[in-house]
Motif scaffolding. Structure first.
Motif, PDB file in Angstrom:
ATOM      1  N   PHE A   1       0.829  -1.215   0.000  1.00 33.49           N
ATOM      2  CA  PHE A   1       0.000   0.000   0.000  1.00 33.49           C
ATOM      3  C   PHE A   1       0.855   1.253   0.000  1.00 33.49           C
ATOM      4  O   PHE A   1       1.866   1.328   0.725  1.00 33.49           O
TER       5      PHE A   1
ATOM      6  N   LEU B   1      -0.571  -7.674   1.005  1.00 33.04           N
ATOM      7  CA  LEU B   1      -0.642  -7.884   2.436  1.00 33.04           C
ATOM      8  C   LEU B   1      -1.913  -7.226   2.956  1.00 33.04           C
ATOM      9  O   LEU B   1      -2.320  -6.191   2.429  1.00 33.04           O
ATOM     10  N   ASN B   2      -2.556  -7.799   3.950  1.00 35.62           N
ATOM     11  CA  ASN B   2      -3.794  -7.196   4.474  1.00 35.62           C
ATOM     12  C   ASN B   2      -3.530  -6.274   5.664  1.00 35.62           C
ATOM     13  O   ASN B   2      -4.241  -6.298   6.667  1.00 35.62           O
ATOM     14  N   ILE B   3      -2.509  -5.437   5.503  1.00 37.98           N
ATOM     15  CA  ILE B   3      -2.173  -4.453   6.539  1.00 37.98           C
ATOM     16  C   ILE B   3      -1.464  -3.286   5.858  1.00 37.98           C
ATOM     17  O   ILE B   3      -0.738  -3.494   4.868  1.00 37.98           O
ATOM     18  N   ALA B   4      -1.720  -2.096   6.352  1.00 41.50           N
ATOM     19  CA  ALA B   4      -1.100  -0.896   5.779  1.00 41.50           C
ATOM     20  C   ALA B   4       0.423  -0.986   5.859  1.00 41.50           C
ATOM     21  O   ALA B   4       0.972  -1.757   6.644  1.00 41.50           O
TER      22      ALA B   4
ATOM     23  N   LEU C   1      -5.240   4.814   2.399  1.00 44.40           N
ATOM     24  CA  LEU C   1      -6.455   4.736   3.228  1.00 44.40           C
ATOM     25  C   LEU C   1      -7.137   6.103   3.308  1.00 44.40           C
ATOM     26  O   LEU C   1      -6.579   7.065   3.845  1.00 44.40           O
TER      27      LEU C   1
END
Lengths: 442, 442
Positions: free
Chosen positions: B170, B206-209, B175
């Motif tokens: 990201f 990845l499922n995180i910033a 966001l």
């Protein structure tokens, strides 16, 4: 005999399952990924004497259409295990349930991490065993073809046996730390597992003392035949997704009977259905809140949910008209009948029905603290459950409402504890400490 | 130009490497496995402005002879990652270095956990990349044959590239959380890695910033040719095991030159040799403490270390006599010469020599705060190091001695900070934030 009481877990990953929740007026849009908020929630739930803080998990960003994807408030979340280890330091009694996959992890790692969390938290760890059915996860771990369903459960059972075997590596009195003689521990109190099975081989021993609880509490959420059987044989808490009381009673009877056939006591497996709780000062206000929340679900995503439930493309319907008669299809009849019944019963437009399904479609308790407590009491007293895994509609208000209004009402009725029974999650759940299979009496 | 300053890491798993430490008078025998003690140490090291709290790791109970095994004070330890997530909540500035193996873990898991730790700690995470050479670990993960050395490093390099690629999933401004429009994030600011390599395939994202530091700091400790090369290409901190200043200078020059050949700036890779520090009010007192500590090592274990170093069975020697002349063997000449030189120089009996080696055989700085500061200053000013990874002889006294006496002396000389430069580990180490390879300017 004292009155039976509810056990309450809080479903906290995601912090809310409702896809419109982050947009609800006054709510915090970043609760899945804001440490300060999560600390507040954990402390608040502990003050209300909740049994456990439960984190589901996804090992992927789900590969969904971009219009739905960019509206997803769960795109960034902490890895649950890391978060729970941190939360262990700012809480003292609430249980910490982390999810670990038996398909994409290794027994030695899982045994070690949960044993560590149990020691760090003073005996509050629980392992939610999942087999991970999501193909998007498989692609993050180098697997093109995902293992088939039944094979995943055979593997899960072996994984469980290895992990619990590793937790039993040491007798409780293995560590001597005798500075005079220089003997730190007694190797006769250490067991080398030497497991060689179909999916795993692991020599052991684990390089950590036996968990404080003996074993962290075993949690399971499978609802298929293989999933129920695994739960009946191994789980101590079962999170279920029963849509109504009758279905809940049937599942409850089935899982308890399976547990008894597996030689276990009925009361050593706790059945906690998920319950999405929306509270208002009046029932009407609660229904309005729910409608307002559902109204925040994007219509494209909502339509996809409705189309799946009906087995046809719902985009052809007038969004603001009533649901027309729908033809029979080959798809699941019960799901379709439930949806049609819901539309007729609550007199919903197509848009409202779609947004209801796109928001949260499972068991919902919507009303006043009194009316929701009535429903919970009925579930508990008619063998529908041993408690609930509470899902919050929006945050922080949803947690505030439950802890300030519903929990006191349940306590007033004697249906929920006013003090924790102990420091260990097992004590609060009323579960025995497992015997060490290799060392009698410890 | 401001004076160059030392960076100090604390080697905390095990909390002490010395096998006799837990028996030292007044020391705590359970420091590896006592959360309260570890919290105290972390806070104390942070108050002294240490850069980082470093946890090595073992994925096994080592399969050693029972007489040595039952004297091992490291038999039970917390899993380092779990512990560091917990310590993140009771500290605010000290770096948290966890070890994860590229041989026995998955890039998606490692990327996710370290990203989570970085967010939870406010940018203080570091990943110590190890390839795990220990065959006992392989047996806990179903591997009979351990992967060979060079292959492990090729795999480690690919593992590193996948993890850092996943951290870049990201852009920093991905966001949006726009409650009005319902758009939570911008999918154009999300990159799908779709890695397919020799050892791994991982789709991502990845499922995180993205981690607060961009990437957690990369740490490495390999000393072989392949290890040094991996460090030169990827590491930002290198923990080394140089036995003396001359060896330290040679390693320093080699790794910095390799980094420059790989296109990196010399100052972006910090070389920190391990240093075992024993302090006394006088040099004589420090030497007595060390001798007393070595005297607590069991002679059988000590003899094994001496026999290995000499390449012969040392049990035939008189324990209380001087070391006899030893014949040439085919084993490592330099190790033997070092041991013989040590015995002659310090006039040690066979027992004392064996116990020295069985306790801790690496670089030791033994003396007063002034004399040890002199040695550290010489290392720093003659390109022997950029700081040290401090190893404590016994606890809590070893940490008390260093933080109360040595650190203030180094600060007085301007060789160590009196305040942290920032909250992030990267800021304190003087390392740049890595650019996102997929999104310019973030």
């Amino acid at each position: 005999m004292p009155q039976k009481q509810l056990h309450l877990g809080a479903f906290m990953r995601p912090t809310t399952l409702h896809t419109g929740a982050w947009r609800y007026p006054g709510s915090w849009p970043d609760t899945n990924f804001n440490l300060d908020h999560l600390v507040r929630f954990a402390r608040q739930l502990e003050a209300a004497k909740f049994d456990a803080f439960f984190m589901a998990d996804h090992l992927a960003v789900l590969n969904m259409p971009v219009e739905a994807l960019r509206r997803s408030h769960t795109i960034a979340s902490f890895e649950p295990f890391t978060l729970l280890a941190a939360l262990a330091m700012v809480t003292s009694h609430i249980g910490l349930v982390a999810t670990a996959s038996t398909t994409f992890d290794e027994p030695y790692h899982v045994a070690r991490r949960f044993a560590s969390l149990d020691h760090i938290s003073g005996g509050r760890a629980a392992w939610n065993i999942v087999t991970t059915s999501n193909p998007d996860a498989a692609r993050n771990f180098g697997l093109i073809e995902h293992m088939d369903h039944d094979e995943r459960y055979v593997r899960a059972r072996e994984f469980h046996d290895v992990v619990t075997g590793l937790w039993d590596s040491f007798a409780d009195d293995a560590l001597l730390r005798d500075t005079q003689s220089g003997i730190f521990f007694n190797p006769e109190k250490m067991h080398v597992l030497d497991h060689k099975g179909r999916y795993f081989s692991a020599r052991g021993p684990l390089n950590i003392a036996r968990p404080i609880q003996g074993w962290p509490v075993i949690v399971q959420a499978g609802s298929s035949d293989a999933g129920r059987q695994l739960a009946a044989e191994t789980a101590e808490v079962v999170f279920t997704a029963s849509p109504n009381l009758r279905a809940g009673q049937a599942l409850y009877a089935d899982v308890k009977a399976r547990a008894e056939r597996a030689g276990r006591a009925r009361e050593h497996i706790k059945i906690l259905p998920g319950a999405f709780i929306v509270l208002g000062d009046t029932r009407e206000e609660a229904r309005e809140k729910r409608a307002r929340l559902d109204g925040l679900v994007h219509y494209d995503s909502a339509l996809a949910s409705l189309s799946i439930a009906l087995g046809l493309d719902a985009a052809r319907f007038d969004p603001d008209g009533p649901l027309p008669e729908v033809p029979e299809t080959n798809d699941s009849r019960s799901a379709r009948e439930r949806v049609v019944g819901l539309a007729r019963r609550e007199n919903l437009t197509v848009r409202q029905l779609a947004q209801r399904l796109g928001g949260y479609a499972g068991l919902s308790l919507v009303g006043t603290a009194q009316s929701v407590a009535d429903e919970m009491e009925e579930w508990l007293c008619t063998e529908g459950c041993d408690g609930f895994n509470v899902m919050f509609p929006y945050l922080p208000q949803g947690i505030d409402d439950v802890t300030l209004h519903l929990v006191p009402e349940l306590q007033r009725r004697g249906l929920f504890r006013t003090e924790y029974a102990g420091r260990m999650l097992r004590e609060n759940l009323g579960l025995p400490r497992p015997a060490n299979r290799f060392f009698a009496g410890t």
